[in-house]
Design a protein around this motif. Structure first.
Motif, mmCIF file in Angstrom:
data_model
loop_
_atom_site.group_PDB
_atom_site.id
_atom_site.type_symbol
_atom_site.label_atom_id
_atom_site.label_comp_id
_atom_site.label_asym_id
_atom_site.label_seq_id
_atom_site.Cartn_x
_atom_site.Cartn_y
_atom_site.Cartn_z
ATOM 1 N N THR A 43 0.845 -1.190 0.000
ATOM 2 C CA THR A 43 0.000 0.000 0.000
ATOM 3 C C THR A 43 0.880 1.239 0.000
ATOM 4 O O THR A 43 2.052 1.177 0.382
ATOM 5 C CB THR A 43 -0.978 -0.009 1.191
ATOM 6 O OG1 THR A 43 -1.927 1.041 1.027
ATOM 7 C CG2 THR A 43 -0.271 0.162 2.519
ATOM 8 N N ILE A 89 -7.434 -4.535 0.450
ATOM 9 C CA ILE A 89 -7.695 -5.145 1.756
ATOM 10 C C ILE A 89 -9.186 -5.430 1.961
ATOM 11 O O ILE A 89 -9.556 -6.453 2.540
ATOM 12 C CB ILE A 89 -7.158 -4.261 2.915
ATOM 13 C CG1 ILE A 89 -7.232 -4.992 4.263
ATOM 14 C CG2 ILE A 89 -7.906 -2.950 3.018
ATOM 15 C CD1 ILE A 89 -6.282 -6.118 4.457
ATOM 16 N N GLY A 116 -13.834 3.545 2.361
ATOM 17 C CA GLY A 116 -12.757 3.928 1.447
ATOM 18 C C GLY A 116 -12.376 5.382 1.498
ATOM 19 O O GLY A 116 -11.237 5.737 1.212
ATOM 20 N N GLU A 117 -13.301 6.258 1.827
ATOM 21 C CA GLU A 117 -13.043 7.689 1.880
ATOM 22 C C GLU A 117 -14.212 8.311 2.631
ATOM 23 O O GLU A 117 -15.254 7.669 2.794
ATOM 24 C CB GLU A 117 -12.956 8.259 0.460
ATOM 25 C CG GLU A 117 -14.090 7.733 -0.352
ATOM 26 C CD GLU A 117 -14.147 8.150 -1.806
ATOM 27 O OE1 GLU A 117 -13.888 9.306 -2.112
ATOM 28 O OE2 GLU A 117 -14.511 7.294 -2.616
ATOM 29 N N PRO A 118 -14.030 9.539 3.070
ATOM 30 C CA PRO A 118 -15.149 10.171 3.769
ATOM 31 C C PRO A 118 -16.359 10.257 2.841
ATOM 32 O O PRO A 118 -16.207 10.537 1.656
ATOM 33 C CB PRO A 118 -14.618 11.575 4.078
ATOM 34 C CG PRO A 118 -13.129 11.475 3.999
ATOM 35 C CD PRO A 118 -12.842 10.402 2.998
ATOM 36 N N TRP A 129 -14.950 3.071 8.886
ATOM 37 C CA TRP A 129 -13.613 3.636 8.716
ATOM 38 C C TRP A 129 -12.579 2.584 9.113
ATOM 39 O O TRP A 129 -12.665 2.013 10.206
ATOM 40 C CB TRP A 129 -13.392 4.890 9.576
ATOM 41 C CG TRP A 129 -11.976 5.353 9.428
ATOM 42 C CD1 TRP A 129 -11.485 6.173 8.465
ATOM 43 C CD2 TRP A 129 -10.844 4.948 10.223
ATOM 44 N NE1 TRP A 129 -10.122 6.314 8.592
ATOM 45 C CE2 TRP A 129 -9.701 5.573 9.654
ATOM 46 C CE3 TRP A 129 -10.679 4.117 11.327
ATOM 47 C CZ2 TRP A 129 -8.419 5.396 10.181
ATOM 48 C CZ3 TRP A 129 -9.399 3.941 11.838
ATOM 49 C CH2 TRP A 129 -8.284 4.583 11.275
ATOM 50 N N TRP A 130 -11.635 2.337 8.228
ATOM 51 C CA TRP A 130 -10.523 1.451 8.548
ATOM 52 C C TRP A 130 -9.443 1.595 7.497
ATOM 53 O O TRP A 130 -9.543 2.465 6.630
ATOM 54 C CB TRP A 130 -10.983 0.005 8.729
ATOM 55 C CG TRP A 130 -11.665 -0.666 7.566
ATOM 56 C CD1 TRP A 130 -12.860 -0.315 7.007
ATOM 57 C CD2 TRP A 130 -11.204 -1.812 6.850
ATOM 58 N NE1 TRP A 130 -13.160 -1.179 5.984
ATOM 59 C CE2 TRP A 130 -12.172 -2.111 5.859
ATOM 60 C CE3 TRP A 130 -10.084 -2.635 6.956
ATOM 61 C CZ2 TRP A 130 -12.038 -3.185 4.969
ATOM 62 C CZ3 TRP A 130 -9.963 -3.715 6.078
ATOM 63 C CH2 TRP A 130 -10.923 -3.978 5.102
ATOM 64 N N GLU A 178 -3.870 -1.423 7.038
ATOM 65 C CA GLU A 178 -3.098 -1.798 8.215
ATOM 66 C C GLU A 178 -3.959 -2.349 9.346
ATOM 67 O O GLU A 178 -3.459 -3.080 10.205
ATOM 68 C CB GLU A 178 -2.345 -0.573 8.757
ATOM 69 C CG GLU A 178 -1.238 -0.054 7.863
ATOM 70 C CD GLU A 178 -1.715 0.943 6.799
ATOM 71 O OE1 GLU A 178 -2.941 0.984 6.532
ATOM 72 O OE2 GLU A 178 -0.876 1.656 6.238
ATOM 73 N N THR A 231 -2.712 7.109 12.478
ATOM 74 C CA THR A 231 -3.473 6.606 11.323
ATOM 75 C C THR A 231 -3.157 7.344 10.036
ATOM 76 O O THR A 231 -3.405 6.833 8.949
ATOM 77 C CB THR A 231 -4.992 6.766 11.558
ATOM 78 O OG1 THR A 231 -5.292 8.170 11.638
ATOM 79 C CG2 THR A 231 -5.445 6.071 12.824
ATOM 80 N N ASP A 280 -4.804 10.053 9.298
ATOM 81 C CA ASP A 280 -6.060 10.725 8.955
ATOM 82 C C ASP A 280 -6.340 11.891 9.911
ATOM 83 O O ASP A 280 -5.959 11.860 11.076
ATOM 84 C CB ASP A 280 -7.242 9.737 9.085
ATOM 85 C CG ASP A 280 -7.441 8.910 7.836
ATOM 86 O OD1 ASP A 280 -6.438 8.619 7.159
ATOM 87 O OD2 ASP A 280 -8.595 8.561 7.530
ATOM 88 N N ARG A 332 -5.656 4.220 -2.605
ATOM 89 C CA ARG A 332 -4.610 4.966 -1.934
ATOM 90 C C ARG A 332 -3.429 5.152 -2.874
ATOM 91 O O ARG A 332 -2.865 4.174 -3.358
ATOM 92 C CB ARG A 332 -4.202 4.105 -0.742
ATOM 93 C CG ARG A 332 -3.507 4.800 0.326
ATOM 94 C CD ARG A 332 -3.707 3.944 1.559
ATOM 95 N NE ARG A 332 -2.529 3.963 2.376
ATOM 96 C CZ ARG A 332 -2.429 3.315 3.513
ATOM 97 N NH1 ARG A 332 -3.421 2.555 3.940
ATOM 98 N NH2 ARG A 332 -1.338 3.380 4.227
HETATM 99 C C1 WT7 Z 1 -7.690 5.179 4.200
HETATM 100 C C2 WT7 Z 1 -7.243 3.754 4.180
HETATM 101 C C3 WT7 Z 1 -10.345 0.379 4.562
HETATM 102 C C4 WT7 Z 1 -10.462 -0.278 3.323
HETATM 103 C C5 WT7 Z 1 -10.344 0.553 2.103
HETATM 104 C C6 WT7 Z 1 -9.251 1.571 2.123
HETATM 105 C C7 WT7 Z 1 -9.720 6.325 4.129
HETATM 106 C C8 WT7 Z 1 -11.314 4.440 4.584
HETATM 107 C C9 WT7 Z 1 -13.060 5.514 5.314
HETATM 108 C C10 WT7 Z 1 -14.302 5.992 5.804
HETATM 109 C C11 WT7 Z 1 -13.409 8.156 5.761
HETATM 110 C C12 WT7 Z 1 -12.047 6.451 5.053
HETATM 111 C C13 WT7 Z 1 -8.876 6.874 5.242
HETATM 112 C C14 WT7 Z 1 -7.942 5.725 5.568
HETATM 113 N N1 WT7 Z 1 -10.983 5.749 4.593
HETATM 114 N N2 WT7 Z 1 -12.575 4.293 5.012
HETATM 115 N N3 WT7 Z 1 -15.324 5.179 6.060
HETATM 116 N N4 WT7 Z 1 -14.432 7.325 6.016
HETATM 117 N N5 WT7 Z 1 -12.224 7.768 5.286
HETATM 118 O O1 WT7 Z 1 -8.078 1.097 2.695
HETATM 119 O O2 WT7 Z 1 -6.466 1.880 0.964
HETATM 120 O O3 WT7 Z 1 -5.681 1.319 3.306
HETATM 121 O O4 WT7 Z 1 -7.039 3.369 2.842
HETATM 122 O O5 WT7 Z 1 -8.934 5.295 3.526
HETATM 123 O O6 WT7 Z 1 -8.165 7.976 4.765
HETATM 124 O O7 WT7 Z 1 -6.746 6.125 6.185
HETATM 125 P P1 WT7 Z 1 -6.743 1.872 2.429
#
Ligand code: WT7
Length: 646
Positions: free
Chosen positions: A255, A301, A378-380, A404-405, A408, A491, A493, A519
């Protein structure tokens, strides 16, 4: 962590049961997870639930022995789940294939046998470069069955990116396909894999799934068709699941981070499985009657955890789809939800915004009454998209689970949890942390910010799904995630908490972009650009985009002897696609005479951001006191002019 240091009083969790559960998990993680881990089949019980004697290298369930493939398949065979569907798969061309748990088990055993015959041993790595076809989860399960370590490379990455990941992981076997379908056309994967494997000495065998049937070169003694290799082993082949230590590696997933080199996030077996199982149960509480559709590609992931390990461990039916949402028409998804009776849809804000653009008439043509729950990741998610999802997809009746996750974290970290207790939802907030997740919003010093004040999202407690380390780079693991404040997980974020204690995620705080939820590191893009002979310097920034959230825009200066032209811009775009892959395609390349810099030579990213956002330059004397105000103004004007030309 001592109980006294936990600010339970100012930790507002709205649900009573949720609060109890959370407090229990924080006060006594050993007891809490010992109980939860009983949902998993262990060959040997762990010596300890959590070994935290060497932070930040936490060990979950050390001494425990299990096999994740056994948990996904074998354990269901003497239950009625044996003949239930594990997967319903639909190809882009409309072809449908289904696998019962038993059928999947047989197929996985055959591939595991092939792996064994090819000499794959416990701990050996398998690189996977496949489209979204059933052979993708089958490959993961077969690898895990024999104790191997998989590393999936999303099929939108280039040969160079694939080679980099194969070399870093030292994979012995590559599993790929002849080609893939993209909007009715066939694209080649084998050629790309071949170009990669030409530069990867560790690779001994390449297994090729026949997907499109196109003719591809096969190298004698190295390349084998998947169907031919499987036909050679006994139809009822059985490979005993390798007994694995809970802390042994399951997979590496690369990643983007803040440097040019992607990070090999390493997940172990036991903690990851326990976390995947419980997070899916808490977040969506799926049962045997559900058809769960997580739209993520298994190259990420989300697909690893929620298209493979968690749903199979829970014994539910998943729907998986090979194609794109708007082919052959913009109602492809709704048509499939109707056709297969999907009950839970878990997708991304980017997809939702795209469907908003297509128009709700496409959705309304279909009977979506089987749906009972919606999710996003994945994003906000902006409140408008949330409300559209709620109204058009959910008919104002379904809950939206915003999770949100990160790669990692292994699984959900902040999300509404109807499987424990559903709290009132707020459009755009992922609500509250899961059990064992002591999340906090902090300032630069690591101190909690007051309500309503933006800060860095951190996690103060270890949790079972957390990455174990970065592959071959424990120092970078320590620095990246625990380097800012000792023993606090950073994180990357931004977030803020509202007066009810709810968390609102505000996007990345570092040089990482989220383009359509993917990402992408700006430094990776910059390195790709400067590796082109015409480019002297490059600065890549995210620009807001109505559908994708943000898109990369590159500012570049040229080496002497090169001059700006549309053709060169196209060449640079192609160069990035060839170096990283189509997923990193810049939205615009702006060729400029000069990049704004401080006297010490640092690129002023804030200024570039302001240009992209169309924001006024403001008082530059306080912006960067190291460069001349005149210089900054002139450069700003030039950048703006060039950007407008685009
Ligand atoms: C980043 C992680 C988790 C699986 C897909 C992405 C952003 C992820 C949200 C959410 C706001 C979110 C963050 C985080 N993100 N889910 N529900 N609300 N932001 O995994 O490619 O490792 O990206 O995705 O910025 O740090 P990833």
């Amino acid at each position: 962590m001592s109980e006294a240091s936990l600010p339970f009083n100012d930790k507002i969790l709205p649900g009573r049961i949720l609060k109890e559960e959370w407090e229990k998990s924080i006060k006594n993680p050993q007891e809490y997870w010992a109980e939860k881990a009983k949902a998993i089949d262990w060959f040997r019980t762990w010596d300890k639930v959590l070994d935290d004697s060497n932070p930040p290298f936490y060990k979950w369930f050390p001494g425990g022995v299990l096999n994740i493939c056994h948990n996904a398949l074998d354990r269901h065979l003497d239950t009625p789940r044996k003949n239930m569907l594990a997967y319903i798969w639909e190809g882009e061309n409309g072809e449908v294939r289904t696998y019962t748990y038993y059928q999947l088990y047989r197929e996985v055993n055959k591939l595991a046998k092939v792996f064994k015959n090819f000499g794959l041993k416990k701990g050996d790595r398998v690189a996977v470069y496949l489209p979204m076809i059933p052979e993708l989860p089958i490959t993961l399960l077969a690898t895990a069955r024999v104790g191997g370590v998989h590393t999936v490379v999303f099929s939108g990455f280039s040969a160079e990116a694939l080679a980099g990941r194969i070399n870093d992981s030292g994979a012995k076997i590559v599993v790929t396909a002849d080609g893939a379908y993209r909007r009715g056309k066939t694209v080649t994967l084998k050629d790309t894999a071949d170009r990669a494997v030409a530069a990867t000495p560790s690779v001994e065998k390449v297994i090729v799934v026949k997907r499109t049937g196109q003719t591809v070169p096969m190298k004698e003694g190295r390349d084998y068709y998947y169907h031919e290799a499987l036909a050679k082993v006994e139809p009822n082949a059985y490979v005993p699941p390798e007994p694995m230590e809970a802390t042994e590696p399951l997979f590496i997933l690369y990643t983007s981070g803040t440097t040019g080199k992607p990070k090999g996030v390493l997940h172990g077996i036991g903690g990851y499985l326990v976390w995947g199982y419980w997070t899916l149960k808490w977040g969506f509480d799926p049962n045997e009657k559900d058809i769960w559709w997580c739209t993520a590609d298994i190259g990420w992931i989300t697909g690893h955890t929620y298209n493979v390990y968690a749903p199979l461990a829970l014994g539910i039916t998943s729907f998986i789809f090979e194609g794109t949402p708007d082919y052959p028409a913009q109602d492809r998804w709704w048509e499939m939800i109707e056709r297969h009776g999907v009950t839970i849809l878990y997708t991304t804000p980017t997809a939702i915004r795209m469907f908003m653009k297509f128009g709700e008439e496409w959705v309304n043509k279909h009977d979506l009454s089987t749906l009972r729950l919606l999710g996003t990741v994945g994003e906000p998610i902006n409140p408008e998209a949330w409300k559209w999802y709620d109204r058009v997809m959910g008919k104002n009746k379904l809950s939206i689970i915003d999770t949100w996750w990160q790669t990692e974290t292994g699984g959900f970290m902040i999300a509404p949890l109807p499987g424990i207790e559903l709290v009132p939802l707020k459009p755009g907030s992922a609500t509250n942390p899961l059990p064992s997740i002591y999340a906090e919003v902090c300032d630069e010093k690591g101190q909690p910010t007051p309500t309503g004040v933006k800060g860095f999202l951190v996690v103060k407690t270890p949790w079972p799904g957390m990455l174990e380390t970065l592959w071959k780079d424990p120092e970078r693991y320590k620095q990246t995630y625990f380097g800012r404040w000792p023993n606090i997980y950073y994180t990357g974020d931004y977030a803020v908490r509202d007066p009810d204690g709810y968390f609102w995620l505000l996007g990345r705080a570092d040089e990482v972009l989220k383009v359509a939820g993917h990402r992408i590191g700006t430094v990776e893009l910059e390195s790709a650009l400067v590796s082109h002979p015409a480019v002297s310097e490059a600065a890549v920034m995210g620009k807001e985009d109505a559908i994708k959230g943000e898109v990369p825009v590159a500012f570049v200066t040229l080496r002497s002897g090169f001059s700006p032209s549309e053709e060169l811009r196209q060449q640079l775009v192609q160069h990035v696609r060839a170096t990283i892959g189509p997923i990193a395609t810049p939205d615009a390349i702006v060729i400029v005479n000069k990049l704004p810099k401080t006297r010490s030579g640092k690129i002023m990213r804030r200024l570039l951001k302001a240009v992209l956002a169309g924001a006024a330059l403001g008082d530059v004397s306080t912006l960067e006191d190291e460069a001349s105000v005149e210089d900054i103004k002139a450069t700003y004007d030039e950048l703006k002019r060039q950007l407008e030309k685009k």
